[in-house]
Design an enzyme around this catalytic site. Structure first.
Site, PDB file in Angstrom:
ATOM      1  CD  GLU A 174      -1.970   1.743   2.538  1.00  0.00           C
ATOM      2  OE1 GLU A 174      -2.141   1.213   3.631  1.00  0.00           O
ATOM      3  OE2 GLU A 174      -1.742   2.968   2.392  1.00  0.00           O
TER       4      GLU A 174
ATOM      5  CB  CYS B  86      -2.096   6.313   3.673  1.00  0.00           C
ATOM      6  SG  CYS B  86      -3.044   5.348   4.837  1.00  0.00           S
TER       7      CYS B  86
END
Lengths: 516, 516
Positions: B276, B313
Site C-alpha cells: 500500500e 495515507c
C-alpha cells in the site's frame, strides 16, 4: 492500410486484428512464418510483427471500449461469449485444420481442445449472465454504535480495465485467443488485447476473427478485442508497457513470465501480472498401490505422459516410488512406452530444448535410462520424438535438483526411494507445482494423511488415484500454485475463480442518494 | 549473545527479538537512534541493524513454525490474537508513552490508534475462531456425466507460510508490529517476521515483546514471531530475499514498495508483494454542497487535514471545486487553518521532504498560496510545521501533474474549475487513489451518478458526505486501489479481506479415504 480479410481465411503479411479488421503491413521486413511440426515445413502465410502504431491503436481502442463494456449488462456479456462460441463452431473445420497444421497434434487432441474451448465460453457466459462473480458485501449503518457511529459500507467488484493476454504454446484454443484469460476478462467486463503465439498465429487469427465478428454482432465497440501478431519480444514489451493496459494474463515459461513481470513493474504505473509458468506435477505411488493396481496405474501413467506428446503443463514429469515398487512396475511401463509412436514436437526450439534436456539427463551419472525412444538422425531433421523414461535414486534427484526441472515434452523421471520414510520425505522437497497426485492402496491410511499435509504446502491441485492431465473447469478449480507454478499462487488461471484476476473491489461508504 | 530483556523496557544495542528473546549486538557499528520529533533529540536507547545471522535465524525459525502454526486450531489462533491484545493493554502506559515520544503525536491521536490496534486484534481473533476466512467450495462427483464423468472437487484455503511485514512510519501501532498485516497472517495461520520501522523502533520493540510473550503463553513455537531492527535497506533486502519467506506485506512510499517488489521478483523463487503506497484522496465538492453546508464541510476538511498532522495515507490532499464555490468557501477554511498550532513532523527526512515539496509548489507560478503557516527559522531546527493550503486552476493542475503528487504532511491543494463540466472531467483524471469523496447538495442527482462512475475507475473507497481519514474495519472494507494506491488494486491491506493476501487455494480432486 487496414483491409478487412475474408472471415475465414488468413491474409498474408498480417500484423493482427485492430478496430475489427485485419491489419496488413506495407513493409514485411519483420515477417515470420508458422511451421507444420509434422513436416517441419513453413506454412504459406507470412505474418508481420505488429508495429508501434497498431499496438498503440489497439490499446487506445481498448481504453475507449473500457467504459461501455463495463456498463454492458451481464446478459450482453454472456451473449458475446456465446456468440464467440457460435462463430467458432461455424468455422470449426478451418480452425481445427489450421490448429492441427500448426501443432502436429493428433486429431482427437485438437478436437478435444476445441470442445473444451467452446464449453469454457458457454460456461463463462452463464457466469456473466448470473453475475456470479460479483461478490457484493453490505454492512448497514449503525448510528448508535459506541464510541463512534458505524457508517454504511458496501463493497462490490468492478472490472480492472484492458487486459493484455499471452496464451500458451501448447493450447492454441483453450489457453489462447478465446481461451481462459479472455473468458474471465469478458465475464467481468474488461476489454482484451491478445498477443498471438508465434508458433500458431494462423489459429489465433481464425479465432480472432470469430471474436471480432462476435463483438461487432453484439453491437459492442471494436476495442473490446484486438489481436497483435509478433515474433519479436518488442511487441510483447510494447503491449505490457502501454499505459491503457491494466493487468496481464500470461501462460508460458518461468523466464518469459519473469521478463513480463519485470516489464510491468518497471512501468510508470506498475500493473499486476498473473502468470502460470512451469510444473513437474509429481505423482506419488505407494507400494500397496503398485501391488494392488500396478498395471492400471502403468497404463494411466503412459497415457497421461503421452497426452499431447507431453506438451502439457500438468504432465506427470516426476514419479516417486520405492525400489521394491519399481521392481514390479518397471516392465509394466516400459512395454506400452516402447509400443508408442513418436509424435511431432510443437516447434523447432521446443524440440531442441527437449533434446538438450534429454541428453543432459542421460549423461548424468546418477540417472538410469529406463526407456528412450530412438531419435531421428540429424540429416532427417524431423521434429518427431518418442517418450523418454529415466530414473534416479532419491538422494541424487534431490542433490541434482531434478525435482524441479521441467522438460517440456514426453519425458518423465522416476525418483526411486529406499523405503517409505524417504518416499514421504520426498513430498516435502518440492517448492511449487500446479498439481500433485497420490495413488494409494487399501491399507495406506496412515501415510495418506501425512502425504496430504505435505502436498498442501506446494501444490495447487491434489489428486487422489487419478492423473493431472485433463482438468475440470468449475467453481472449485485451482490452476496455480507457489512458484514456479505461478508468480502468485493465490490466483488461478482456469476455473470460475479466474475471473477474480480481472476485477477489483470498490467500497462505498455512507449513503448515496442514488443507492439501489 | 542472546539475552532476554525485561518485558517492558527497551534494551540497549538491540537487533530485534528472535527465538522469543531480545537479541543484543556485540558490535554496535551499525547503530542508530530514534528521535523525539517534539524536541528533535535522540532518545537514549541505541538500536543496531540486525545482522545476517539473526535474519537467517528468524526466517528459519518461521519456517519451522509454519507447520505447527498452520495446524493450530482457529481457537488457538484466536487466543493468540486476544493474548497479544491483553499483553498490550497490560503494557498500555509504556507503549503509549514511547509511541508519543517517537512520533510527537498528540495524546488523543496515540490513544485512538492504540484502541484501534487492540480492537483489530480482537476482531481478527473472532475471524480466526469462526474460520470465516476459509471459503470452502465443494462440487460433488457425477459419474454419469457425459462425455466424461465429473470428479469430486473441493477447494479450501491454506496459509501461504512466513510473511515479511514492513509497517508504516505513521501508524506505529495499527499498521506495524501487531498491526493490520500481522492480524491477517495470524488469523490465517502464517508466521510473521516484522522489520521494525527505524523511526519508531522502541514502540516496535515494546509491542514485539507483547507478541513474543503471547506466542510463548499460547504454547506456540517462538518462530511464529520475530522482530528485526534496521536502519539500512540491507536488512529489508536480506529479509525479502530469504528463501523461507512466502509473501510480503508492505506499507510505505511508492519508491520503497517498488524496490521491495523488484527484490521479491529477483529471487530464485519470486513471491508476491502486497504494498500500500501513496494516495492524494481527492475530495469533490459540488456548488450546492458549499452553498448548503459550506461551513461544516470546511470544518470537516480542516479536521481531516490536521488529523495526525497530515501524516495519513488517507489525508485529503486534493480538493476539487468550482471558482464560484471557492469564493464562498475560501475564508471558511483559512480561518480555522490559521488558528491551528504547528505540530511536529514524524522525522527529519519527512520534515525535509515536506519543506521541499511545499517550496516547490509555492514557487510554481500556477499555484496560489491560500494559507501557509510560518516555518521555524533554520537556526531553530524544529520539526514543527503548520498547515499549508494551496490552489491551482484545473488546467494547470492537470498539466503540472499536481493531481498525483502526494505531499506527506499537512498540505492540500484546491483544484479550481471554471464550471461543473470541468469539475466532472477532473474526476476522470486520477490514475489511482485509496479513496475519493463527494460532498453534494440536495439537488445534485444528475451529476452524482456520473461522478460515481468515474470514481469507480480509480478509487478503492468512495465516500459520500464524509472524510477519508478514519476507517471502519469490517467485512466490506477496501483499503487499496490502482497504483499508486497499491501495487495490485485487487488486494486490501485493512479489513476482513486482508486475510486473502496470506492464504492460497488448494483444490482436492477425487475422494481421499480420510476425507471429512
Amino acid at each position: 492500410m487496414t483491409i478487412s480479410g475474408d472471415s475465414m481465411t488468413i491474409p498474408n503479411d498480417c500484423m493482427g486484428i485492430v478496430d475489427g479488421d485485419a491489419v496488413l503491413a506495407d513493409d514485411a521486413a519483420n515477417g515470420f512464418y508458422a511451421f507444420d511440426p509434422a513436416t517441419t515445413r513453413a506454412l504459406p502465410e507470412r505474418f508481420v510483427d505488429a508495429d508501434r502504431h497498431h499496438i498503440d491503436r489497439a490499446c487506445d481502442l481498448a481504453a475507449q471500449a473500457r467504459r461501455p463494456f463495463a456498463d454492458a449488462s451481464g446478459d450482453l456479456r454472456g451473449r458475446l461469449l456465446r456468440t464467440i462460441a457460435d462463430r467458432m463452431r461455424d468455422a470449426r473445420q478451418s480452425i481445427v485444420d489450421r490448429c492441427q497444421a500448426e501443432t502436429g497434434y493428433l486429431l482427437p487432441r485438437v478436437e478435444g481442445e476445441f470442445a473444451r474451448a467452446v464449453h469454457q465460453l458457454d460456461l463463462f457466459a452463464t457466469l456473466a449472465e448470473t453475475s456470479r462473480w460479483d461478490d457484493v458485501v453490505t454492512v448497514p449503518a449503525d448510528p448508535d454504535r459506541k464510541p463512534l457511529p458505524r457508517p454504511k459500507m458496501r463493497r462490490r467488484l468492478v472490472p480492472v480495465g484492458p487486459v493484455a493476454v499471452f496464451g500458451a504454446c501448447n493450447f492454441p484454443l483453450a489457453i489462447s485467443v478465446a481461451g481462459n484469460d479472455l473468458v474471465a476478462a469478458y465475464a467481468a467486463g474488461s476489454p482484451v488485447v491478445v498477443k498471438s503465439h508465434p508458433s500458431h498465429p494462423g489459429t489465433c487469427h481464425l479465432v480472432g476473427q470469430a471474436v471480432a465478428d462476435a463483438v461487432a454482432a453484439c453491437g459492442l465497440p471494436a476495442g473490446v478485442f484486438s489481436l497483435l501478431h509478433g515474433h519479436s519480444k518488442r511487441v510483447s514489451e510494447d503491449l505490457v508497457r502501454h499505459r491503457s493496459i491494466a493487468a496481464v494474463g500470461f501462460t508460458g515459461s518461468p523466464g518469459g513470465g519473469r521478463a513480463i513481470a519485470a516489464c510491468a513493474l518497471g512501468r510508470e504505473r506498475p500493473i499486476p501480472v498473473y502468470a502460470e509458468l512451469g510444473s513437474t506435477n509429481p505423482v506419488f505411488l505407494t507400494d500397496a498401490a503398485i501391488a494392488q493396481h500396478g498395471e492400471s496405474i502403468a497404463k494411466g501413467f503412459v497415457e497421461s505422459l503421452r497426452f499431447g506428446n507431453g506438451h502439457m503443463c500438468t504432465k506427470p514429469g516426476v514419479v516417486v516410488l520405492t525400489r521394491s515398487a519399481m521392481e514390479i512396475w518397471r516392465d509394466l511401463v516400459v512395454q506400452p512406452l516402447a509400443a508408442s509412436e513418436p509424435l511431432p514436437m510443437l516447434s523447432e526450439s521446443i524440440c531442441r530444448a527437449f533434446d538438450q534436456s534429454r541428453d543432459r539427463l542421460i549423461a548424468n551419472e546418477a540417472v538410469q535410462t529406463l526407456f528412450a525412444a530412438e531419435r531421428p538422425t540429424e540429416a532427417n531433421r524431423s521434429w518427431h520424438r518418442g517418450p523418454v523414461w529415466l530414473s534416479a535414486p532419491a538422494t541424487n534427484a534431490i542433490a541434482g535438483d531434478l525435482l524441479h526441472q521441467e522438460t517440456f515434452g514426453p519425458l518423465s523421471i522416476a525418483v526411486v526411494c529406499d523405503e517409505t520414510d524417504q518416499w514421504l520425505d520426498l513430498s516435502t522437497r518440492f517448492s511449487g507445482s500446479l498439481t500433485t497426485t497420490l495413488h494409494h492402496g487399501e491399507d495406506d491410511g496412515s501415510i495418506i494423511a501425512a502425504w496430504r499435509r505435505n502436498a498442501e504446502d506446494f501444490a495447487g491441485r491434489i489428486i487422489a488415484s487419478g492423473w493431472p492431465t485433463g482438468m475440470e473447469i468449475g467453481p472449485a478449480t485451482q490452476h496455480g500454485g507457489p512458484y514456479p507454478a505461478s508468480l502468485d499462487g493465490r490466483s488461478t488461471s482456469v476455473g470460475f475463480s479466474s475471473i477474480d484476476r480481472f476485477v477489483r473491489p470498490v467500497c462505498y461508504q455512507n449513503e448515496f442518494p442514488d443507492d439501489a
